[in-house]
Write an enzyme that holds these catalytic residues in place. Structure first.
Site, PDB file in Angstrom:
ATOM      1  N   LEU A 281      11.220 -20.749  -3.625  1.00 56.36           N
ATOM      2  CA  LEU A 281      10.174 -19.842  -3.167  1.00 56.36           C
ATOM      3  C   LEU A 281       8.937 -19.944  -4.051  1.00 56.36           C
ATOM      4  CD1 LEU A 281       9.177 -17.298  -1.512  1.00 56.36           C
ATOM      5  CD2 LEU A 281      10.253 -15.926  -3.316  1.00 56.36           C
TER       6      LEU A 281
ATOM      7  N   ASN B   1       1.557   3.349  -2.931  1.00 59.02           N
ATOM      8  CA  ASN B   1       2.225   3.777  -4.165  1.00 59.02           C
ATOM      9  C   ASN B   1       1.791   5.170  -4.608  1.00 59.02           C
ATOM     10  OD1 ASN B   1       3.602   1.353  -4.364  1.00 59.02           O
ATOM     11  ND2 ASN B   1       2.122   0.431  -5.764  1.00 59.02           N
TER      12      ASN B   1
ATOM     13  N   GLU C 242     -11.711  -4.703  -5.513  1.00 60.71           N
ATOM     14  CA  GLU C 242     -12.276  -3.358  -5.363  1.00 60.71           C
ATOM     15  C   GLU C 242     -11.524  -2.303  -6.184  1.00 60.71           C
ATOM     16  OE1 GLU C 242     -11.609  -5.296  -2.564  1.00 60.71           O
ATOM     17  OE2 GLU C 242     -13.708  -5.920  -2.419  1.00 60.71           O
TER      18      GLU C 242
ATOM     19  N   ARG D 190       0.499   9.073 -10.074  1.00 66.31           N
ATOM     20  CA  ARG D 190       0.244   7.847  -9.319  1.00 66.31           C
ATOM     21  C   ARG D 190       0.839   6.642 -10.041  1.00 66.31           C
ATOM     22  NH1 ARG D 190      -3.505   7.459  -5.407  1.00 66.31           N
ATOM     23  NH2 ARG D 190      -4.090   5.367  -6.132  1.00 66.31           N
TER      24      ARG D 190
ATOM     25  N   HIS E 296       3.305   3.360  -8.845  1.00 62.00           N
ATOM     26  CA  HIS E 296       3.141   1.930  -9.102  1.00 62.00           C
ATOM     27  C   HIS E 296       4.384   1.358  -9.782  1.00 62.00           C
ATOM     28  CE1 HIS E 296      -0.939   1.960  -7.733  1.00 62.00           C
ATOM     29  NE2 HIS E 296      -1.357   2.781  -8.685  1.00 62.00           N
TER      30      HIS E 296
ATOM     31  N   LEU F 278      -7.014  -4.943   7.044  1.00 58.18           N
ATOM     32  CA  LEU F 278      -6.680  -6.004   6.103  1.00 58.18           C
ATOM     33  C   LEU F 278      -7.253  -5.765   4.709  1.00 58.18           C
ATOM     34  CD1 LEU F 278      -7.013  -9.198   8.324  1.00 58.18           C
ATOM     35  CD2 LEU F 278      -4.925  -8.096   7.495  1.00 58.18           C
TER      36      LEU F 278
ATOM     37  N   TRP G 185     -11.174  -2.031  -9.227  1.00 56.45           N
ATOM     38  CA  TRP G 185     -11.820  -1.669 -10.489  1.00 56.45           C
ATOM     39  C   TRP G 185     -12.453  -0.281 -10.409  1.00 56.45           C
ATOM     40  CZ3 TRP G 185     -11.062  -4.472 -14.743  1.00 56.45           C
ATOM     41  CH2 TRP G 185     -10.704  -5.825 -14.604  1.00 56.45           C
TER      42      TRP G 185
ATOM     43  N   ASP H  82       0.821  -1.201   0.000  1.00 58.21           N
ATOM     44  CA  ASP H  82       0.000   0.000   0.000  1.00 58.21           C
ATOM     45  C   ASP H  82       0.864   1.264   0.000  1.00 58.21           C
ATOM     46  OD1 ASP H  82      -2.363   1.437   0.035  1.00 58.21           O
ATOM     47  OD2 ASP H  82      -2.535   1.414   2.219  1.00 58.21           O
TER      48      ASP H  82
END
Length: 250
Positions: free
Chosen positions: A135, A26, A71, A37, A41, A199, A73, A24
């Site tokens: 990993l 960016n 969410e 923005r 990202h 969360l 979108w 969270d």
């Protein structure tokens, strides 16, 4: 908000088997610097690479990154397009290196709303790396925990209707087996950057006993040092799982 730990030697760290991260901040990182923005990202992708490398270095088995929520979108169309473009770029540019480094890629989330080319890229990433044993990098894309649980309940309802599952046999294991995350253990540590303390519909079922860590820095500032700090915090936690004494680590 997390406070800085006193410092733990690398050999003494309790490394979580599964780390999940809500990446969270960016946009706020970029806006604070007078940038777009989308630039935030783009810079956030550098943090993804740093955390993947650090996870490999410290022996984390599963790393789940919340990259696009169901969410998201509602964000401006150009920003959504850019995020999809970053996913394409990540797979096209980074997949070969991940494969070379024995990283297995898995994707969780609802793929029905995704375009055919995106679905094809996700399958390509999973197929190429499916035999890798290092990993496991899990990308949560078009993911929402409530949507995931709803889809699992629908599968259970269909199985009960078909007679392949008895209603009184529906238990936690039956639900977990039908979640997107059935192939991996629940997260031991959930990290959220940017200082927000929620969360946001991420791994709600799976995070029932996860250690939660809310760090004040924005995601583009999250680097190897921040990841090590998170591991130190985890090492200093006592996990009781509802009991009195801490459970012995495996």
């Amino acid at each position: 908000m997390a406070t800085a730990p006193s410092g733990v030697a690398k050999a003494a760290l309790k490394v979580p088997r599964h780390v999940a991260i809500i990446m969270d901040g960016n946009g706020r990182w970029a806006q604070g610097r007078g940038l777009s923005r989308t630039e935030g990202h783009r810079r956030g992708m550098e943090s993804v690479r740093a955390v993947v490398e650090a996870s490999r270095e410290f022996g984390v088995s599963f790393l789940t990154l919340f990259s696009f929520s169901s969410e998201n979108w509602s964000r401006p169309p150009l920003e959504v397009q850019f995020l999809f473009g970053l996913l394409r770029l990540f797979i096209q540019r980074d997949l070969a290196d991940l494969h070379r480094n024995n990283v297995r890629v898995r994707v969780i989330g609802n793929r029905e709303a995704l375009t055919a080319d995106i679905r094809s890229l996700l399958v390509q990433a999973e197929t190429l790396t499916e035999a890798n044993t290092g990993l496991c990098l899990v990308i949560a894309f078009n993911y929402g925990a409530r949507d995931e649980i709803t889809r699992a309940v629908r599968r259970i309802a269909a199985d009960v209707a078909a007679g392949t599952l008895k209603a009184d046999a529906v238990d936690e294991a039956a639900i977990a087996a039908r979640l997107d995350t059935a192939f991996m253990p629940d997260p031991d540590l959930v990290i959220r950057t940017s200082g927000e303390m929620r969360l946001s519909n991420f791994l709600l079922w799976q995070a029932a006993y996860a250690e939660l860590l809310f760090m004040p820095l924005f995601w583009p500032d999250f680097d190897r040092a921040a990841f090590v700090e998170a591991l130190e915090h985890f090492s200093n936690r006592s996990r009781r799982f509802g009991g009195i004494a801490a459970r012995r680590e495996a």
